[in-house]
Scaffold this active site. Structure first.
Site, PDB file in Angstrom:
ATOM      1  N   GLU A 318       0.830  -1.196   0.000  1.00  0.00           N
ATOM      2  CA  GLU A 318       0.000   0.000   0.000  1.00  0.00           C
ATOM      3  C   GLU A 318       0.871   1.255   0.000  1.00  0.00           C
ATOM      4  OE1 GLU A 318      -4.056   0.197   1.936  1.00  0.00           O
ATOM      5  OE2 GLU A 318      -2.940   1.526   3.286  1.00  0.00           O
ATOM      6  N   HIS A 347       7.515 -27.339   2.039  1.00  0.00           N
ATOM      7  CA  HIS A 347       6.712 -28.329   1.335  1.00  0.00           C
ATOM      8  C   HIS A 347       5.660 -27.663   0.453  1.00  0.00           C
ATOM      9  CE1 HIS A 347       8.556 -31.212   4.094  1.00  0.00           C
ATOM     10  NE2 HIS A 347       8.309 -30.324   5.041  1.00  0.00           N
ATOM     11  N   LYS A 451     -12.722   2.059  -3.024  1.00  0.00           N
ATOM     12  CA  LYS A 451     -13.869   2.341  -2.145  1.00  0.00           C
ATOM     13  C   LYS A 451     -14.991   3.018  -2.915  1.00  0.00           C
ATOM     14  CE  LYS A 451     -11.247   2.767   2.180  1.00  0.00           C
ATOM     15  NZ  LYS A 451     -10.807   3.684   3.263  1.00  0.00           N
TER      16      LYS A 451
END
Length: 525
Positions: A318, A347, A451
């Site tokens: 950000e 793994h 937003k």
């Protein structure tokens, strides 16, 4: 890999119980010298920032998260007083709750529900897992960190029958963040359903006179604590956002602040080789060629640090993911961050890290103390912690042998002090790197754009429901409904919203599936 290079580029900071090793980054011998002008400028930029320079010209806003752990450095006496007063209030609130002076409807508080999103949740979650312990926690932490109804239902199921002993902390600077507001309303409904008064169990951490601040005041919540406009969410962990939940959980927040403050002090040093944040940011610049060419893989070899990579994703991505630089030039900057923990990920994706596309650099986090209690020997003289250390060093070597670069950060133990140090280290490195590439690390226009887009879709959702309810009994395809609503409504978004509405429990909108799917009809019933 030579012992000589390790000696040259393994830097220890004994007073911090911290070390950084950049010897396995393949930078040329003259790299640090060539980067010195950028390093000098970054230190100067940071000095100006800490002195109160306007960091966000578009908002006229200072950036002062460094003042949170050293109030005396704040450029304004009112800020100094506000920080100190707030820390004192947090101490008083915490003591009152821990000693039972302040209780829930059903008795002494035992649980803590933190309601937030982004930096208002990621930091507190990371610290809660890194430093909490079920046998030592004063309050057991839970989180609403999304607007997912099922996710919140699961948390509430764990708290069933305990809400009268559960304290809720609602965190939102603006007080209008939809995800946090939704979580608050869901929590409020749960308390009401249990016959309890939510206000007697609620604390707000928010901006002064915000929607949440006013709501908490009108409804008589227990306390209201400030979020200042000079602290961004992703750098708020050493403020009320992080300190209040951690203190309530029983974590030594004084030591967390000490760790952050002492890392801040050493990362102000202008000498590159004595400044771990400068060294870290320079390695980012080298690895990515200053334009995000490689990803950062964060590999802490400690279960307690599992959420650190998730926390760093927001802090770094950000802050550094910007389209424009400070001169208005399109640069599309950023460093992608991912990771989990070792040795679990031996793994998972280490196979690709060693033999796949060389599009990353690794950041190993080594913790020397394997446990606080005597560990079990799994072989003569060997513990499971020795295996963990072996996997770290082995993976680091295997990557190096195949031309993969890595940085290693070493701490003595996972403690409040060392966690504070790590938070401060990466905060400062982000600021330095932003200076190197001439971007603003302290605003987030892309988040704001998202937003706004989400808000427009919610308005379309309401329009769809209103139109179908007004034309009850008439079936529409997404295309015919979009045309009926008009105003350039997008059929694709309309279709996606209709499918979601039809999938609700006891839906008012029914679907009539068809092939091809575009002919599916929807009707209000």
């Amino acid at each position: 890999m030579s012992w000589q290079r390790f000696q040259e580029h393994h830097y220890t900071f004994p007073n911090l119980d911290f070390a950084i090793d950049i010897s396995r980054m393949a930078f040329p011998d003259d790299f640090l010298a060539k980067m010195q002008p950028k390093a000098d400028k970054a230190v100067a930029d940071m000095k100006a920032l800490e002195a109160g320079a306007i960091a966000n010209p578009d908002e006229g806003r200072q950036v002062g998260h460094y003042w949170l752990r050293a109030p005396e450095l704040a450029p304004d006496a009112s800020i100094v007083d506000s920080i100190k007063e707030t820390l004192g209030t947090i101490g008083n609130i915490t003591a009152s709750i821990h000693n039972g002076e302040t209780q829930g409807v059903d008795g002494k508080f035992e649980n803590l529900l933190v309601i937030g999103i982004g930096g208002s949740a990621l930091g507190p979650q990371f610290v809660a897992q890194a430093l909490g312990h079920p046998e030592k926690d004063k309050l057991t932490p839970f989180f609403f960190d999304n607007t997912d109804p099922e996710g919140m239902d699961i948390v509430l199921a764990r708290l069933r029958g305990q809400l009268g002993k559960t304290l809720a902390v609602v965190i939102s600077k603006s007080g209008g963040t939809p995800e946090t507001r939704n979580g608050m309303l869901v929590a409020e409904a749960a308390w009401k359903s249990a016959g309890l008064d939510f206000a007697k169990h609620a604390i707000a951490v928010t901006g002064k006179d915000s929607k949440l601040d006013n709501y908490a005041k009108v409804n008589g919540w227990l306390h209201r604590l400030p979020m200042w406009d000079w602290v961004g969410g992703r750098t708020s962990e050493t403020g009320p956002v992080g300190i209040l939940p951690a203190a309530l959980q029983g974590i030594d927040t004084d030591q967390l602040l000490v760790g952050a403050k002492e890392m801040d002090a050493v990362t102000r040093v202008p000498d590159t080789k004595q400044n771990p944040a400068l060294l870290l940011a320079l390695m980012w610049y080298h690895a990515t060629n200053g334009n995000g060419e490689k990803d950062m893989v964060v590999l802490p070899y400690k279960d307690r640090l599992q959420l650190f990579s998730k926390y760093l994703q927001q802090l770094i991505m950000e802050s550094l993911g910007k389209e424009l630089d400070l001169d208005g030039k399109t640069v599309n900057q950023g460093i992608a961050v991912y990771g989990n923990k070792g040795s679990t990920d031996q793994h998972a994706y280490v196979q690709q890290l060693r033999e796949g596309t060389n599009n990353f650099f690794a950041t190993f986090i080594e913790v020397l103390q394997e446990a606080t209690t005597p560990p079990v020997e799994v072989e003569e003289g060997i513990t499971s912690g020795d295996y963990l250390q072996g996997f770290l060093l082995g993976t680091r070597q295997a990557l190096h042998d195949n031309g993969r670069e890595s940085v290693t950060l070493t701490i003595q133990s996972v403690s409040p002090r060392s966690v504070g140090q790590l938070i401060a280290l990466f905060e400062r490195a982000v600021g330095f790197y932003a200076s190197f590439v001439n971007i603003n690390a302290y605003h987030q226009p892309g988040v704001e754009a998202g937003k706004k887009a989400a808000a427009s879709i919610l308005e379309l959702n309401k329009a769809i429901q209103k139109h179908l309810a007004s034309n009850k009994g008439t079936a529409y395809t997404a295309e015919t409904l979009a045309a009926a609503i008009g105003q350039g409504t997008d059929p694709e978004t309309t279709y996606k919203l209709l499918c979601s509405l039809a999938a609700k429990p006891e839906p008012r909108i029914q679907s009539q599936p068809a092939t091809p799917f575009k002919d599916t009809k929807f009707i209000y019933s």
